[in-house]
Design a protein around this motif. Structure first.
Motif, PDB file in Angstrom:
ATOM      1  N   ALA A 168      13.674   4.825  -8.556  1.00  0.00           N
ATOM      2  CA  ALA A 168      12.464   3.993  -8.605  1.00  0.00           C
ATOM      3  C   ALA A 168      11.714   4.033  -7.278  1.00  0.00           C
ATOM      4  N   ILE A 169      12.444   4.135  -6.186  1.00  0.00           N
ATOM      5  CA  ILE A 169      11.824   4.218  -4.858  1.00  0.00           C
ATOM      6  C   ILE A 169      11.117   5.553  -4.679  1.00  0.00           C
ATOM      7  N   ASP A 170      11.799   6.624  -5.047  1.00  0.00           N
ATOM      8  CA  ASP A 170      11.238   7.967  -4.854  1.00  0.00           C
ATOM      9  C   ASP A 170       9.913   8.140  -5.588  1.00  0.00           C
ATOM     10  N   TRP A 171       9.829   7.590  -6.801  1.00  0.00           N
ATOM     11  CA  TRP A 171       8.616   7.778  -7.596  1.00  0.00           C
ATOM     12  C   TRP A 171       7.438   6.967  -7.063  1.00  0.00           C
ATOM     13  N   ARG A 172       7.684   6.018  -6.190  1.00  0.00           N
ATOM     14  CA  ARG A 172       6.602   5.188  -5.639  1.00  0.00           C
ATOM     15  C   ARG A 172       6.367   5.474  -4.164  1.00  0.00           C
ATOM     16  N   THR A 173       6.920   6.578  -3.692  1.00  0.00           N
ATOM     17  CA  THR A 173       6.754   7.004  -2.312  1.00  0.00           C
ATOM     18  C   THR A 173       5.775   8.172  -2.266  1.00  0.00           C
ATOM     19  N   TYR A 174       4.729   8.018  -1.471  1.00  0.00           N
ATOM     20  CA  TYR A 174       3.699   9.044  -1.319  1.00  0.00           C
ATOM     21  C   TYR A 174       3.462   9.271   0.168  1.00  0.00           C
ATOM     22  N   GLY A 175       3.453  10.524   0.573  1.00  0.00           N
ATOM     23  CA  GLY A 175       3.242  10.825   1.987  1.00  0.00           C
ATOM     24  C   GLY A 175       4.296  10.193   2.875  1.00  0.00           C
ATOM     25  N   GLY A 176       5.507  10.042   2.337  1.00  0.00           N
ATOM     26  CA  GLY A 176       6.610   9.485   3.119  1.00  0.00           C
ATOM     27  C   GLY A 176       6.610   7.978   3.231  1.00  0.00           C
ATOM     28  N   SER A 188      -5.401   5.813  -3.116  1.00  0.00           N
ATOM     29  CA  SER A 188      -6.451   6.694  -2.587  1.00  0.00           C
ATOM     30  C   SER A 188      -7.689   5.921  -2.148  1.00  0.00           C
ATOM     31  N   GLN A 189      -7.868   4.712  -2.683  1.00  0.00           N
ATOM     32  CA  GLN A 189      -9.005   3.877  -2.292  1.00  0.00           C
ATOM     33  C   GLN A 189      -8.713   3.042  -1.045  1.00  0.00           C
ATOM     34  N   ASP A 239      -5.845  10.945   5.064  1.00  0.00           N
ATOM     35  CA  ASP A 239      -6.919  10.183   5.710  1.00  0.00           C
ATOM     36  C   ASP A 239      -6.712   8.677   5.531  1.00  0.00           C
ATOM     37  N   VAL A 240      -6.312   8.278   4.334  1.00  0.00           N
ATOM     38  CA  VAL A 240      -6.095   6.856   4.049  1.00  0.00           C
ATOM     39  C   VAL A 240      -4.994   6.297   4.951  1.00  0.00           C
ATOM     40  N   GLN A 241      -3.907   7.019   5.095  1.00  0.00           N
ATOM     41  CA  GLN A 241      -2.811   6.540   5.935  1.00  0.00           C
ATOM     42  C   GLN A 241      -3.216   6.466   7.393  1.00  0.00           C
ATOM     43  N   ALA A 242      -4.018   7.433   7.854  1.00  0.00           N
ATOM     44  CA  ALA A 242      -4.482   7.417   9.237  1.00  0.00           C
ATOM     45  C   ALA A 242      -5.392   6.211   9.491  1.00  0.00           C
ATOM     46  N   GLN A 243      -6.254   5.905   8.532  1.00  0.00           N
ATOM     47  CA  GLN A 243      -7.151   4.760   8.673  1.00  0.00           C
ATOM     48  C   GLN A 243      -6.375   3.450   8.655  1.00  0.00           C
ATOM     49  N   TYR A 244      -5.366   3.370   7.799  1.00  0.00           N
ATOM     50  CA  TYR A 244      -4.559   2.142   7.741  1.00  0.00           C
ATOM     51  C   TYR A 244      -3.801   1.931   9.047  1.00  0.00           C
ATOM     52  N   ASP A 245      -3.190   2.983   9.559  1.00  0.00           N
ATOM     53  CA  ASP A 245      -2.440   2.872  10.814  1.00  0.00           C
ATOM     54  C   ASP A 245      -3.362   2.474  11.971  1.00  0.00           C
ATOM     55  N   GLU A 296      -5.201  17.553  -4.079  1.00  0.00           N
ATOM     56  CA  GLU A 296      -6.396  16.751  -3.783  1.00  0.00           C
ATOM     57  C   GLU A 296      -6.003  15.342  -3.353  1.00  0.00           C
ATOM     58  N   PHE A 297      -5.025  14.755  -4.052  1.00  0.00           N
ATOM     59  CA  PHE A 297      -4.567  13.413  -3.701  1.00  0.00           C
ATOM     60  C   PHE A 297      -3.940  13.397  -2.314  1.00  0.00           C
ATOM     61  N   ASP A 298      -3.106  14.372  -2.002  1.00  0.00           N
ATOM     62  CA  ASP A 298      -2.428  14.407  -0.704  1.00  0.00           C
ATOM     63  C   ASP A 298      -3.416  14.509   0.450  1.00  0.00           C
ATOM     64  N   ALA A 299      -4.496  15.272   0.255  1.00  0.00           N
ATOM     65  CA  ALA A 299      -5.515  15.393   1.299  1.00  0.00           C
ATOM     66  C   ALA A 299      -6.190  14.049   1.550  1.00  0.00           C
TER      67      ALA A 299
END
Length: 535
Positions: free
Chosen positions: A189-197, A165-166, A526-532, A519-522
């Motif tokens: 193990a992969i599924d549990w560390r996957t967020y927002g695809g 999130s940071q 934004d974090v993923q958009a900024q990284y991309d 709250e985390f997903d929201a």
């Protein structure tokens, strides 16, 4: 003693042969056929298509003049450096820059031979250890603000969602795609560390939190058999009863309902958590677990802990517990076991440092299971991540692979444990559990000190594991535990009805965890958009 564990080397080879024959979670997607071995030098995994290409290349080279130079492989379509037969991008480069991996000082000392081997394997990647106070969020925030994060963080126990999130963590999907070693990582193990695809971390340094330690000398004295690895809860109860006499008890305490409960329900985790729905249901496994624990504790003499002062469990030395087993360190919940007067304890593999100095022969054994569900090892894992600020992500991804899921790197790290002095009981663990189905890695793992048949059996069933690491993987879990789950457990301990507490707590905990996830997903969007946008 009538029966004990078979020779570990034979077990190691059997595991490797069986898993190789079965394809081992993704053999058809790049894992290839792997020869069983317990030595790092021979431990290589090549994709079947790459092996075929090598065979063709060798035939062409043999027909060419001796001075011919083999044509270099074309760059793959993804634009990355090609992988060699071992699945390594050994040509990856840090372009003269020094990349850093953050880990605790003692781990650096332990893994220095592995760090050296990495540098020899990847001559164009300059790697150095860096001491960073990872657990201190203020320190990490300051480093991020100064654009001074390390390139890779090893063995991170912090909540992964907070780091994501940071904006501190880079997704790694493109770097693991098509990697033959990655095909052996359990999908769970992969599924549990996957967020927002997107995949943000790899598991590393796992421990099994629901194992049983058995006093083999006392088992011999009582003329008992070591139970099979696939023993049931009924077998476990009968084993404890058989180990109970006027001098001995079967266990200090049975595993808690949070451990036994998920054994009854496939897909259920600590505190009845269900990852697929991000919800808690304590009305099923948790109740069954609590009932089983209460049943065992009600059998006279079987549970040594019932002889303690219930109100001052760790404090009152003037109780039936000490009158039965003798005076000792009453503050130690395993006092009688350590004195050789209790047959078994519910424990975890992280307890090695505490158990290695026991004055009798003992072994780790598998957790009992419900035959309709199968064995479910409770995994407490940590994470290795690549920081989003690295200037050389391809090279950093090879560092991450080496110290988490890659065959060559993982075996090199296991070798560091293998070479520890087993007689020196001051130097902590003799093993950690690799989170992989790679048969070569599991064969090496089976040769490490204290790794019993039961531990190897549980390590080979990672896909059915109970997640005990919700704190580090599930957004909002820490707050939900503090505010909802822990008070519920205390209420039951104080005598409140289990069923009514379970139903009310399930609803409250689910509401809290789902609000935290929303709250985390929201934030993540934004974090993923900024990284991309930054790439």
């Amino acid at each position: 003693m009538k029966k004990r564990n078979a020779t570990k080397i034979l077990l190691a080879l059997a595991i490797a042969a069986a898993m190789t024959a079965s394809g081992c979670n993704g053999g058809g997607t790049g894992g290839g056929t792997t020869a069983a071995t317990t030595t790092p030098a021979a431990a290589t995994t090549a994709a079947g298509t790459e092996a075929a290409a090598e065979t063709a290349a060798e035939a062409t080279t043999a027909a060419a003049p001796a001075t011919a130079v083999a044509e270099q492989p074309a760059a793959p379509a993804d634009g990355f450096t090609p992988r060699n037969a071992e699945g390594l991008r050994v040509g990856a480069s840090s372009e003269g820059d020094v990349l850093t991996i953050a880990m605790d000082e003692w781990k650096k000392d332990l893994f220095q031979p592995s760090i050296d081997l990495f540098s020899a394997t990847y001559p164009d990647i300059k790697l150095e250890y860096r001491s960073v106070e990872i657990a201190n969020n203020e320190v990490m925030t300051a480093l991020a603000a100064a654009n001074d994060l390390p390139d890779v963080i090893y063995d991170m126990q912090n909540p992964l969602p907070f780091f994501i999130s940071q904006g501190w963590v880079a997704p790694i999907d493109e770097y693991v795609a098509g990697d033959p070693d990655f095909a052996y990582v359990p999908q769970d193990a992969i599924d549990w560390r996957t967020y927002g695809g997107k995949l943000y971390a790899m598991p590393v340094r796992a421990h099994i939190n629901n194992t049983i330690a058995i006093n083999l000398d006392l088992m011999d004295e009582l003329n008992l058999d070591l139970p099979p690895e696939d023993w049931t809860l009924e077998d476990y109860k009968n084993f404890l009863i058989a180990g109970t006499t006027d001098q001995y008890s079967g266990t200090e305490e049975p595993p808690g309902s949070d451990m036994i409960g998920p054994a009854f329900v496939a897909g259920e985790h600590l505190w009845g958590y269900h990852q697929d729905t991000n919800s808690f249901d304590l009305t099923n496994g948790w109740i069954k677990g609590a009932n089983f624990v209460n049943e065992v504790r009600a059998i006279p003499g079987v549970v040594a802990g019932t002889l303690r002062n219930a109100e001052f469990y760790y404090e009152d030395p003037d109780c039936d517990y000490t009158r039965t087993f003798g005076d000792g360190a009453i503050a130690d919940g395993n006092m009688a076991f350590k004195m050789g007067k209790v047959l078994s304890i519910a424990t975890d593999t992280a307890s090695q440092a505490d158990l290695r100095s026991l004055p009798f022969s003992w072994t780790y054994h598998s957790i009992p299971q419900d035959p309709s569900v199968g064995v479910r090892p409770a995994i407490q894992g940590t994470n290795t991540i690549m920081c989003s600020t690295t200037k050389h992500p391809e090279a950093a991804a090879e560092i991450l692979k080496w110290f988490s899921y890659g065959e060559k790197g993982t075996i090199a790290c296991l070798d560091c444990y293998y070479n520890k002095d087993a007689s020196d009981t001051s130097n902590g663990s003799l093993f950690i559990v690799p989170v992989t189905n790679n048969p070569n890695i599991l064969a090496k793992f089976a040769t490490l000190g204290l790794v019993s048949d039961g531990i190897s059996y549980m390590a080979s069933h990672m896909d059915s594991s109970i997640h005990y690491d919700l704190y580090s993987l599930v957004p909002g879990y820490a707050e939900t535990f503090d505010n909802v789950l822990d008070p519920a457990a205390k209420a039951v301990g104080n005598g409140e009805d289990v069923s009514s507490v379970a139903a009310e707590t399930s609803a409250k905990a689910t509401e809290a965890i789902q609000a935290a996830r929303a709250e985390f997903d929201a934030t993540l969007k934004d974090v993923q958009a900024q990284y991309d946008a930054s790439r």
